[in-house]
Scaffold this motif. Sequence first.
Motif, PDB file in Angstrom:
ATOM      1  N   GLY A 152      -4.111 -13.387 -13.912  1.00 47.17           N
ATOM      2  CA  GLY A 152      -3.104 -14.209 -14.171  1.00 47.17           C
ATOM      3  C   GLY A 152      -2.094 -13.728 -15.483  1.00 47.17           C
ATOM      4  O   GLY A 152      -1.439 -14.457 -16.051  1.00 47.17           O
ATOM      5  N   GLU A 163      -2.684  -8.142 -18.691  1.00 41.90           N
ATOM      6  CA  GLU A 163      -3.800  -7.206 -18.916  1.00 41.90           C
ATOM      7  C   GLU A 163      -4.867  -7.136 -17.640  1.00 41.90           C
ATOM      8  O   GLU A 163      -5.092  -6.138 -17.245  1.00 41.90           O
ATOM      9  N   SER A 177      -3.308  -7.523 -14.708  1.00 42.92           N
ATOM     10  CA  SER A 177      -2.477  -6.841 -13.767  1.00 42.92           C
ATOM     11  C   SER A 177      -2.649  -5.429 -14.086  1.00 42.92           C
ATOM     12  O   SER A 177      -2.859  -4.583 -13.035  1.00 42.92           O
ATOM     13  N   ALA A 187      -5.137 -18.752 -10.511  1.00 41.47           N
ATOM     14  CA  ALA A 187      -5.348 -20.161 -10.091  1.00 41.47           C
ATOM     15  C   ALA A 187      -4.531 -20.516  -9.132  1.00 41.47           C
ATOM     16  O   ALA A 187      -4.633 -21.766  -8.323  1.00 41.47           O
ATOM     17  N   GLY A 188      -3.411 -19.982  -8.799  1.00 39.76           N
ATOM     18  CA  GLY A 188      -2.132 -20.390  -7.891  1.00 39.76           C
ATOM     19  C   GLY A 188      -1.251 -21.341  -8.430  1.00 39.76           C
ATOM     20  O   GLY A 188      -0.636 -22.210  -7.870  1.00 39.76           O
ATOM     21  N   THR A 224       1.627 -20.394  -9.931  1.00 42.72           N
ATOM     22  CA  THR A 224       3.197 -19.939  -9.715  1.00 42.72           C
ATOM     23  C   THR A 224       3.262 -20.072  -8.064  1.00 42.72           C
ATOM     24  O   THR A 224       2.357 -20.005  -7.533  1.00 42.72           O
ATOM     25  N   VAL A 277       3.065 -12.238  -8.171  1.00 41.55           N
ATOM     26  CA  VAL A 277       3.222 -10.929  -8.157  1.00 41.55           C
ATOM     27  C   VAL A 277       1.974 -10.344  -7.304  1.00 41.55           C
ATOM     28  O   VAL A 277       1.008 -10.191  -7.689  1.00 41.55           O
ATOM     29  N   HIS A 303      -5.585 -16.031 -19.815  1.00 41.40           N
ATOM     30  CA  HIS A 303      -4.604 -15.917 -20.854  1.00 41.40           C
ATOM     31  C   HIS A 303      -5.478 -16.874 -21.845  1.00 41.40           C
ATOM     32  O   HIS A 303      -6.362 -17.737 -21.708  1.00 41.40           O
ATOM     33  N   ARG A 329      -6.014  -9.793 -25.352  1.00 41.30           N
ATOM     34  CA  ARG A 329      -5.269  -9.167 -26.237  1.00 41.30           C
ATOM     35  C   ARG A 329      -5.114  -9.872 -27.674  1.00 41.30           C
ATOM     36  O   ARG A 329      -5.300 -10.907 -27.659  1.00 41.30           O
ATOM     37  N   GLY A 376       6.442 -22.757 -21.259  1.00 47.44           N
ATOM     38  CA  GLY A 376       6.308 -22.927 -19.866  1.00 47.44           C
ATOM     39  C   GLY A 376       6.482 -24.361 -19.601  1.00 47.44           C
ATOM     40  O   GLY A 376       7.117 -25.201 -20.467  1.00 47.44           O
ATOM     41  N   ASP A 427       3.026 -28.171 -20.460  1.00 48.41           N
ATOM     42  CA  ASP A 427       2.856 -29.087 -21.776  1.00 48.41           C
ATOM     43  C   ASP A 427       4.105 -29.688 -22.425  1.00 48.41           C
ATOM     44  O   ASP A 427       4.284 -29.674 -23.460  1.00 48.41           O
ATOM     45  N   SER A 439       0.494 -16.330 -27.944  1.00 51.86           N
ATOM     46  CA  SER A 439       0.008 -15.899 -26.757  1.00 51.86           C
ATOM     47  C   SER A 439      -0.421 -14.281 -27.059  1.00 51.86           C
ATOM     48  O   SER A 439      -1.429 -13.578 -26.214  1.00 51.86           O
TER      49      SER A 439
HETATM   50  C1  3Y8 Z   1       0.036 -17.446 -12.450  1.00 52.95           C
HETATM   51  C2  3Y8 Z   1       1.025 -14.407 -12.519  1.00 52.95           C
HETATM   52  C3  3Y8 Z   1       1.888  -9.988 -15.148  1.00 52.95           C
HETATM   53  C4  3Y8 Z   1       1.509 -11.055 -15.910  1.00 52.95           C
HETATM   54  C5  3Y8 Z   1       2.874 -11.427 -16.630  1.00 52.95           C
HETATM   55  C6  3Y8 Z   1       0.823 -12.578 -20.128  1.00 52.95           C
HETATM   56  C7  3Y8 Z   1       2.317 -12.358 -19.934  1.00 52.95           C
HETATM   57  C8  3Y8 Z   1       4.459 -12.264 -18.621  1.00 52.95           C
HETATM   58  C9  3Y8 Z   1       4.547 -14.283 -21.051  1.00 52.95           C
HETATM   59  C10 3Y8 Z   1       8.227 -17.171 -22.483  1.00 52.95           C
HETATM   60  C11 3Y8 Z   1       6.654 -17.315 -22.209  1.00 52.95           C
HETATM   61  C12 3Y8 Z   1       3.917 -18.716 -20.441  1.00 52.95           C
HETATM   62  C13 3Y8 Z   1       3.798 -18.677 -19.115  1.00 52.95           C
HETATM   63  C14 3Y8 Z   1       4.078 -16.621 -20.019  1.00 52.95           C
HETATM   64  C15 3Y8 Z   1       3.994 -15.123 -19.907  1.00 52.95           C
HETATM   65  C16 3Y8 Z   1       3.140 -12.890 -19.011  1.00 52.95           C
HETATM   66  C17 3Y8 Z   1       2.175 -12.786 -17.655  1.00 52.95           C
HETATM   67  C18 3Y8 Z   1       3.195 -14.612 -19.050  1.00 52.95           C
HETATM   68  C19 3Y8 Z   1       4.691 -17.402 -20.799  1.00 52.95           C
HETATM   69  C20 3Y8 Z   1       2.267 -15.459 -14.857  1.00 52.95           C
HETATM   70  C21 3Y8 Z   1       1.361 -15.568 -13.353  1.00 52.95           C
HETATM   71  C22 3Y8 Z   1       0.965 -17.028 -13.468  1.00 52.95           C
HETATM   72  C23 3Y8 Z   1       1.315 -17.567 -14.698  1.00 52.95           C
HETATM   73  C24 3Y8 Z   1       1.023 -18.917 -14.970  1.00 52.95           C
HETATM   74  C25 3Y8 Z   1       1.694 -19.311 -16.102  1.00 52.95           C
HETATM   75  C26 3Y8 Z   1       1.717 -20.819 -16.704  1.00 52.95           C
HETATM   76  C27 3Y8 Z   1       2.615 -20.805 -17.781  1.00 52.95           C
HETATM   77  C28 3Y8 Z   1       2.458 -19.612 -18.458  1.00 52.95           C
HETATM   78  C29 3Y8 Z   1       5.079 -19.023 -18.233  1.00 52.95           C
HETATM   79  C30 3Y8 Z   1       2.345 -14.618 -11.164  1.00 52.95           C
HETATM   80  C31 3Y8 Z   1       3.862 -15.257 -14.426  1.00 52.95           C
HETATM   81  C32 3Y8 Z   1       4.895 -19.886 -21.136  1.00 52.95           C
HETATM   82  C33 3Y8 Z   1       2.651 -18.939 -21.250  1.00 52.95           C
HETATM   83  O1  3Y8 Z   1       2.251 -24.717 -13.871  1.00 52.95           O
HETATM   84  C34 3Y8 Z   1       2.588 -23.769 -14.264  1.00 52.95           C
HETATM   85  O2  3Y8 Z   1       3.690 -23.207 -13.781  1.00 52.95           O
HETATM   86  C35 3Y8 Z   1       2.068 -23.009 -15.237  1.00 52.95           C
HETATM   87  C36 3Y8 Z   1       2.439 -21.840 -15.508  1.00 52.95           C
HETATM   88  C37 3Y8 Z   1       0.253 -21.124 -16.995  1.00 52.95           C
HETATM   89  C38 3Y8 Z   1       2.350 -21.977 -18.734  1.00 52.95           C
HETATM   90  C39 3Y8 Z   1       2.983 -23.276 -18.382  1.00 52.95           C
HETATM   91  O3  3Y8 Z   1       2.487 -24.220 -18.871  1.00 52.95           O
HETATM   92  O4  3Y8 Z   1       4.245 -23.179 -17.540  1.00 52.95           O
HETATM   93  N1  3Y8 Z   1       1.952 -18.757 -17.401  1.00 52.95           N
HETATM   94  N2  3Y8 Z   1       2.084 -16.651 -15.264  1.00 52.95           N
HETATM   95  C40 3Y8 Z   1      -1.300 -17.378 -12.897  1.00 52.95           C
HETATM   96  C41 3Y8 Z   1      -2.342 -18.081 -11.913  1.00 52.95           C
HETATM   97  O5  3Y8 Z   1      -1.764 -18.821 -10.877  1.00 52.95           O
HETATM   98  O6  3Y8 Z   1      -3.385 -17.841 -12.175  1.00 52.95           O
HETATM   99  O7  3Y8 Z   1       2.965 -15.544 -10.747  1.00 52.95           O
HETATM  100  O8  3Y8 Z   1       2.418 -13.314 -10.968  1.00 52.95           O
HETATM  101  C42 3Y8 Z   1       1.913 -14.315 -15.356  1.00 52.95           C
HETATM  102  C43 3Y8 Z   1       2.324 -14.262 -16.819  1.00 52.95           C
HETATM  103  N3  3Y8 Z   1       3.000 -15.084 -17.709  1.00 52.95           N
HETATM  104  O9  3Y8 Z   1       1.649  -9.871 -13.770  1.00 52.95           O
HETATM  105  O10 3Y8 Z   1       2.108  -8.591 -15.720  1.00 52.95           O
HETATM  106  O11 3Y8 Z   1       0.067 -11.766 -19.877  1.00 52.95           O
HETATM  107  O12 3Y8 Z   1       0.702 -13.591 -20.449  1.00 52.95           O
HETATM  108  N4  3Y8 Z   1       3.491 -17.086 -18.588  1.00 52.95           N
HETATM  109  C44 3Y8 Z   1       2.868 -18.565 -22.788  1.00 52.95           C
HETATM  110  O13 3Y8 Z   1       2.336 -17.536 -23.006  1.00 52.95           O
HETATM  111  O14 3Y8 Z   1       3.249 -19.304 -23.693  1.00 52.95           O
HETATM  112  C45 3Y8 Z   1       6.139 -17.463 -20.728  1.00 52.95           C
HETATM  113  O15 3Y8 Z   1       9.026 -17.907 -21.343  1.00 52.95           O
HETATM  114  O16 3Y8 Z   1       8.448 -16.783 -23.533  1.00 52.95           O
END
Ligand code: 3Y8
Length: 257
Positions: free
Chosen positions: A14, A17, A19, A38-39, A41, A45, A79, A105, A141, A144, A204
């Motif tokens: 998720g 790193e 990926s 976790a599922g 999103t 991808v 994360h 990281r 996100g 929270d 992060s």
């Molecule tokens: C499902 C996988 C990749 C990974 C990409 C990283 C970087 C881009 C930055 C902003 C900050 C935030 C959020 C964020 C980033 C990467 C990485 C990253 C922040 C995906 C992904 C999953 C998730 C889960 C998601 C959370 C959410 C957090 C958006 C995919 C896209 C804010 C974290 O209920 C929800 O919707 C939960 C979403 C946990 C935090 C939140 O509260 O919303 N990430 N993010 C993973 C799973 O199901 O296991 O959909 O393909 C991955 C990435 N998100 O493929 O190269 O490495 O972290 N993700 C934060 O850092 O604060 C966005 O907008 O500036």
Amino acid sequence: MVEPPPLRTLILGGTTEASALARLLAGDARFAPILSFAGRTLAPVPPPIPHRLGGFGGAAGLAAYLRAERLAALVDATHPFAVRISANAEAAAGATGIPRLVLRRPGWTAIPGDDWRRVDTVAEAAETLGADPRRVFLTIGRQDLLPFRAAPQHSYLLRSVDPPDPALVPPRATAIAARGPFSEAAERALMAGHAIELVVTKNSGGDDAKLRAARALGLPVIIVDRPPMPSGETVADAPAALAWLLAHHAAADPRGV
Ligand code: 3Y8
Ligand code: NAP
């Protein structure tokens, strides 16, 4: 010499790193990897290696999965704020004796000129915004958001991958759905276009375009410190995780037992 069998490896992912590690392992006959999401999103991808979606059912469920799938290595590449799954990974690796690596990281650090206000929790970030109404960019996100409902005097720009639950959204809010990475130029344009006065983020680590944009615009950043790291062997990037996996592959018994 007989080649050891493919190393059955579970990557808890998720993240960027995870990926990157999946891309390094794809097509390499020395490994049989599975990437776990976790599922959260709606449309993750698709990675270039087999993957699975959804929780395991706590530490005991993860241990049962590791045994049932005959996994020989576990990489926790989740994360830095995903503390429950990391604790479960530590407990399940302990219970099964399967070697575990933490791939995490480094966090961001302020440079001279940055105006950072460090806090321990998202709730504290909401309190730190103060009494006077501000225009706030929330980049945490959608999970929270609740503490910001208790600070309804501010107007918010919210960014998340999928749209937030309306029950969690503060009254004066504009939500945008977007998936990183973002460029500094686009972040600057977004912040300037919404006349943002303060940025809220978790520490992060990784791509820091929003921090560079805030710096360029002279905006204060409220930054939520990381929770404690999981214990155990830790590396900071995907190539170092590959090296750890190669060492475990080389040490594996060629009979696959
Ligand atoms: C499902 C996988 C990749 C990974 C990409 C990283 C970087 C881009 C930055 C902003 C900050 C935030 C959020 C964020 C980033 C990467 C990485 C990253 C922040 C995906 C992904 C999953 C998730 C889960 C998601 C959370 C959410 C957090 C958006 C995919 C896209 C804010 C974290 O209920 C929800 O919707 C939960 C979403 C946990 C935090 C939140 O509260 O919303 N990430 N993010 C993973 C799973 O199901 O296991 O959909 O393909 C991955 C990435 N998100 O493929 O190269 O490495 O972290 N993700 C934060 O850092 O604060 C966005 O907008 O500036
Ligand atoms: P969390 O609070 O630590 O975990 C909650 C539960 O979700 C876990 O107990 C586990 O359920 C399940 N889970 C979490 N990660 C999983 C994974 N990779 N594979 C299978 N099950 C998983 O986690 P979170 O903060 O909600 O993060 C969820 C996912 O999003 C993780 O993959 C994480 O790397 C990614 N992510 C999180 C953030 C963030 O800001 N927190 C940012 C970017 C990406 P069971 O107990 O049932 O096994």
